[in-house]
Design a protein around this motif. Structure first.
Motif, PDB file in Angstrom:
ATOM      1  N   GLN A 181     -13.249  13.306   3.253  1.00  0.00           N
ATOM      2  CA  GLN A 181     -13.779  14.215   4.262  1.00  0.00           C
ATOM      3  C   GLN A 181     -13.728  13.594   5.650  1.00  0.00           C
ATOM      4  O   GLN A 181     -13.458  14.288   6.635  1.00  0.00           O
ATOM      5  CB  GLN A 181     -15.222  14.613   3.928  1.00  0.00           C
ATOM      6  CG  GLN A 181     -15.340  15.515   2.743  1.00  0.00           C
ATOM      7  CD  GLN A 181     -16.790  15.722   2.333  1.00  0.00           C
ATOM      8  OE1 GLN A 181     -17.696  14.995   2.756  1.00  0.00           O
ATOM      9  NE2 GLN A 181     -17.011  16.721   1.509  1.00  0.00           N
ATOM     10  N   LEU A 182     -13.998  12.311   5.732  1.00  0.00           N
ATOM     11  CA  LEU A 182     -13.932  11.645   7.034  1.00  0.00           C
ATOM     12  C   LEU A 182     -12.501  11.539   7.543  1.00  0.00           C
ATOM     13  O   LEU A 182     -12.247  11.616   8.746  1.00  0.00           O
ATOM     14  CB  LEU A 182     -14.564  10.259   6.962  1.00  0.00           C
ATOM     15  CG  LEU A 182     -16.075  10.212   6.849  1.00  0.00           C
ATOM     16  CD1 LEU A 182     -16.552   8.808   6.536  1.00  0.00           C
ATOM     17  CD2 LEU A 182     -16.720  10.705   8.127  1.00  0.00           C
ATOM     18  N   ARG A 188      -5.888   7.162  12.569  1.00  0.00           N
ATOM     19  CA  ARG A 188      -7.322   6.902  12.413  1.00  0.00           C
ATOM     20  C   ARG A 188      -8.111   8.194  12.285  1.00  0.00           C
ATOM     21  O   ARG A 188      -7.782   9.200  12.909  1.00  0.00           O
ATOM     22  CB  ARG A 188      -7.849   6.144  13.613  1.00  0.00           C
ATOM     23  CG  ARG A 188      -7.208   4.807  13.738  1.00  0.00           C
ATOM     24  CD  ARG A 188      -7.746   4.017  14.869  1.00  0.00           C
ATOM     25  NE  ARG A 188      -7.041   2.730  14.834  1.00  0.00           N
ATOM     26  CZ  ARG A 188      -7.230   1.795  15.685  1.00  0.00           C
ATOM     27  NH1 ARG A 188      -8.088   1.950  16.650  1.00  0.00           N
ATOM     28  NH2 ARG A 188      -6.565   0.665  15.590  1.00  0.00           N
ATOM     29  N   PRO A 189      -9.195   8.129  11.506  1.00  0.00           N
ATOM     30  CA  PRO A 189     -10.105   9.274  11.480  1.00  0.00           C
ATOM     31  C   PRO A 189     -10.918   9.319  12.774  1.00  0.00           C
ATOM     32  O   PRO A 189     -10.988   8.325  13.503  1.00  0.00           O
ATOM     33  CB  PRO A 189     -11.001   8.991  10.264  1.00  0.00           C
ATOM     34  CG  PRO A 189     -10.950   7.525  10.086  1.00  0.00           C
ATOM     35  CD  PRO A 189      -9.590   7.085  10.574  1.00  0.00           C
ATOM     36  N   GLU A 190     -11.538  10.464  13.042  1.00  0.00           N
ATOM     37  CA  GLU A 190     -12.338  10.586  14.259  1.00  0.00           C
ATOM     38  C   GLU A 190     -13.483   9.585  14.270  1.00  0.00           C
ATOM     39  O   GLU A 190     -13.762   8.967  15.286  1.00  0.00           O
ATOM     40  CB  GLU A 190     -12.922  12.002  14.371  1.00  0.00           C
ATOM     41  CG  GLU A 190     -11.953  13.029  14.859  1.00  0.00           C
ATOM     42  CD  GLU A 190     -12.620  14.380  15.038  1.00  0.00           C
ATOM     43  OE1 GLU A 190     -13.842  14.434  15.248  1.00  0.00           O
ATOM     44  OE2 GLU A 190     -11.896  15.375  14.948  1.00  0.00           O
ATOM     45  N   GLN A 191     -14.157   9.441  13.156  1.00  0.00           N
ATOM     46  CA  GLN A 191     -15.301   8.528  13.056  1.00  0.00           C
ATOM     47  C   GLN A 191     -14.858   7.254  12.333  1.00  0.00           C
ATOM     48  O   GLN A 191     -15.193   7.021  11.183  1.00  0.00           O
ATOM     49  CB  GLN A 191     -16.435   9.202  12.312  1.00  0.00           C
ATOM     50  CG  GLN A 191     -16.930  10.468  12.978  1.00  0.00           C
ATOM     51  CD  GLN A 191     -17.997  11.150  12.152  1.00  0.00           C
ATOM     52  OE1 GLN A 191     -18.274  10.785  11.020  1.00  0.00           O
ATOM     53  NE2 GLN A 191     -18.608  12.167  12.741  1.00  0.00           N
ATOM     54  N   THR A 192     -14.128   6.428  13.044  1.00  0.00           N
ATOM     55  CA  THR A 192     -13.548   5.231  12.438  1.00  0.00           C
ATOM     56  C   THR A 192     -14.622   4.282  11.923  1.00  0.00           C
ATOM     57  O   THR A 192     -14.497   3.736  10.823  1.00  0.00           O
ATOM     58  CB  THR A 192     -12.639   4.510  13.442  1.00  0.00           C
ATOM     59  OG1 THR A 192     -11.650   5.435  13.912  1.00  0.00           O
ATOM     60  CG2 THR A 192     -11.942   3.329  12.804  1.00  0.00           C
ATOM     61  N   ALA A 193     -15.682   4.075  12.688  1.00  0.00           N
ATOM     62  CA  ALA A 193     -16.741   3.156  12.259  1.00  0.00           C
ATOM     63  C   ALA A 193     -17.394   3.643  10.967  1.00  0.00           C
ATOM     64  O   ALA A 193     -17.658   2.855  10.054  1.00  0.00           O
ATOM     65  CB  ALA A 193     -17.783   2.991  13.353  1.00  0.00           C
ATOM     66  N   VAL A 201      -6.566   0.693   5.137  1.00  0.00           N
ATOM     67  CA  VAL A 201      -6.564  -0.274   6.243  1.00  0.00           C
ATOM     68  C   VAL A 201      -5.201  -0.299   6.924  1.00  0.00           C
ATOM     69  O   VAL A 201      -5.113  -0.340   8.160  1.00  0.00           O
ATOM     70  CB  VAL A 201      -6.974  -1.676   5.742  1.00  0.00           C
ATOM     71  CG1 VAL A 201      -6.673  -2.736   6.772  1.00  0.00           C
ATOM     72  CG2 VAL A 201      -8.446  -1.680   5.372  1.00  0.00           C
ATOM     73  N   VAL A 202      -4.137  -0.246   6.142  1.00  0.00           N
ATOM     74  CA  VAL A 202      -2.789  -0.220   6.722  1.00  0.00           C
ATOM     75  C   VAL A 202      -2.617   1.020   7.593  1.00  0.00           C
ATOM     76  O   VAL A 202      -2.061   0.955   8.694  1.00  0.00           O
ATOM     77  CB  VAL A 202      -1.710  -0.288   5.615  1.00  0.00           C
ATOM     78  CG1 VAL A 202      -0.338   0.055   6.152  1.00  0.00           C
ATOM     79  CG2 VAL A 202      -1.707  -1.660   4.971  1.00  0.00           C
ATOM     80  N   ALA A 203      -3.125   2.167   7.133  1.00  0.00           N
ATOM     81  CA  ALA A 203      -3.020   3.395   7.926  1.00  0.00           C
ATOM     82  C   ALA A 203      -3.823   3.293   9.220  1.00  0.00           C
ATOM     83  O   ALA A 203      -3.362   3.710  10.286  1.00  0.00           O
ATOM     84  CB  ALA A 203      -3.487   4.589   7.099  1.00  0.00           C
ATOM     85  N   VAL A 204      -5.024   2.731   9.136  1.00  0.00           N
ATOM     86  CA  VAL A 204      -5.861   2.594  10.338  1.00  0.00           C
ATOM     87  C   VAL A 204      -5.226   1.623  11.322  1.00  0.00           C
ATOM     88  O   VAL A 204      -5.166   1.888  12.528  1.00  0.00           O
ATOM     89  CB  VAL A 204      -7.298   2.148   9.953  1.00  0.00           C
ATOM     90  CG1 VAL A 204      -8.082   1.713  11.185  1.00  0.00           C
ATOM     91  CG2 VAL A 204      -8.029   3.264   9.234  1.00  0.00           C
TER      92      VAL A 204
END
Length: 114
Positions: free
Chosen positions: A108-109, A55-60, A47-50
């Protein structure tokens, strides 16, 4: 990797209890609590990284998997403890076998292969 190894160790322990026809006991709950603390630590780091913009490509999708990972150990611990037969530890073992798969999927995400 620590979470996966702890989850697999917990799964093995609970499977042994299941095969011995033993109900879930307090040490099983303590093991699940330790595993849950590890998962919460990973969730906080994620969560801290996001929030920090990484962010990953598919955040949701990532957030949904992360929520599942955080909620799985306590939900299955309660279910397993309520089941006073040998199947209580089996519920925990199942959850502990699913958890490493979910952790790999989170990885992977976060780091998709291009």
């Amino acid at each position: 990797m620590t979470i996966q190894m702890a989850a697999l160790g917990m799964a093995a322990w609970c499977l042994v209890s299941t095969f011995r026809n033993q109900p879930m006991v307090v040490p099983h709950l303590v093991g699940m609590a330790v595993l849950w603390l590890l998962v919460i630590g990973q969730a906080v780091v994620s969560v801290v990284a996001v929030v920090g913009g990484d962010r990953p490509e598919q955040t949701a999708m990532f957030v949904s998997y992360l929520a599942t990972v955080v909620l799985l150990p306590p939900a299955c611990a309660v279910w397993g403890f309520m089941e006073r037969s040998k199947w209580g530890p089996a519920v925990i073992a199942f959850a502990c076998l699913v958890l490493p798969v979910l952790m790999v999927r989170l990885e992977q995400l976060w780091n998709p292969v291009v």
